[in-house]
Design an enzyme around this catalytic site. Structure first.
Site, PDB file in Angstrom:
ATOM      1  N   PRO A 228      11.475  21.192  71.744  1.00  0.00           N
ATOM      2  CG  PRO A 228      10.233  20.631  73.640  1.00  0.00           C
ATOM      3  CD  PRO A 228      11.411  21.441  73.200  1.00  0.00           C
TER       4      PRO A 228
ATOM      5  CD  GLU B 142       7.746  24.221  83.023  1.00  0.00           C
ATOM      6  OE1 GLU B 142       6.860  23.917  82.193  1.00  0.00           O
ATOM      7  OE2 GLU B 142       8.362  23.367  83.697  1.00  0.00           O
TER       8      GLU B 142
ATOM      9  NE  ARG C 268      30.032  12.651  60.777  1.00  0.00           N
ATOM     10  CZ  ARG C 268      29.844  11.992  59.651  1.00  0.00           C
ATOM     11  NH1 ARG C 268      28.954  12.415  58.772  1.00  0.00           N
ATOM     12  NH2 ARG C 268      30.546  10.921  59.364  1.00  0.00           N
TER      13      ARG C 268
ATOM     14  CG  ASP D 240      27.792   9.762  56.816  1.00  0.00           C
ATOM     15  OD1 ASP D 240      28.509   8.772  56.975  1.00  0.00           O
ATOM     16  OD2 ASP D 240      28.132  10.923  57.111  1.00  0.00           O
TER      17      ASP D 240
END
Length: 249
Positions: free
Chosen positions: A87, A114, A152, A167
């Site tokens: 994150p 953690e 892809r 896309d």
């Protein structure tokens, strides 16, 4: 493309090449997946790879030694950058997918608990990527998302290579709306321009709709984006019309 995934749950990650575009890429030999379990490099009979954090606090931290050894195995079988799903990383986007898909090899590292001992990040990891401003139980879902986005884009995987070019995010804006049969559904008709056979008009309509969708849903994507004079004129006219309609409500 050779991809190693360092994970405590290799059976889970292996599922990604059983479905969709990753399956096609795997079957055609464009993508090879090698899950690597840090427990296989643990130096204790319990195959434990986590310890309490120095300084106290809740949760456990993944140990440096087994993680570093697992990453080294990833580098050996899949030469290329080592990416930690975190994150705290830079936001993973289409540009990152295109960049990573051009690499011959890649090692994706899935943290748990953690996190991973910081010394591993400092010496063994080339970059950190985040799949969004959210904390997951581990990096596996993020790694599978990266794999899908890259698979892809590999040569010969999509039935029509133009699909990847058109896309969302590829040219900085969202995709245009799509329609298929029937022509009339719940009193809603397919836009006439799409039935016209006028390919130039269709391309122009799709570009305008892509700009419209982006302004309505993700206006942040338009900041700093280089637009043609035609694009800017259309967008100004559309925004002006929105202002007029809003005032009239």
């Amino acid at each position: 493309m050779q991809v190693a995934v360092v994970t405590l749950f290799p059976e889970w990650v292996e599922q990604v090449v059983r479905f969709g575009m990753p399956r096609i890429a795997h079957e055609r030999g464009a993508l090879a997946l090698t899950p690597i379990n840090p427990r296989d490099f643990a130096d204790n009979r319990w195959r434990r790879v986590d310890r309490p954090s120095f300084g106290g606090g809740p949760g456990m931290v993944m140990e440096a030694q087994p993680m570093a050894a697992a990453i080294a195995e990833g580098r050996r079988c899949c030469p290329g950058p080592v990416v930690l799903l975190s994150p705290q990383g830079e936001r993973f986007n289409q540009a990152w997918a295109e960049r990573l898909s051009r690499e011959p090899g890649l090692t994706l590292v899935c943290g748990r608990y953690e996190g991973v001992d910081e010394r591993v990040l400092a010496t063994e990891v080339d970059m950190e990527l985040s799949v969004g401003d959210v904390v997951l139980s581990g990096g596996e879902l993020g790694a599978m998302m990266v794999l899908d986005a890259c698979a892809r884009l590999l040569p010969g995987v999509l039935g029509d290579a133009a699909s990847a070019v058109e896309d969302s995010f590829t040219d900085g804006v969202l995709d245009h709306p799509h329609y298929t049969r029937p022509e009339q559904w719940r009193d809603q008709a397919v836009p006439e321009v799409l039935m016209s056979g006028d390919h130039a008009a269709i391309r122009r309509w799709r570009r305008q709709q892509a700009l419209t969708q982006t302004w309505l849903k993700r206006p942040d994507l338009l900041e700093g984006l280089a637009l043609s004079d035609e694009d800017e004129a259309w967008l100004r006219a559309f925004i002006a019309q929105q202002v007029v309609e809003t005032k009239g409500e």
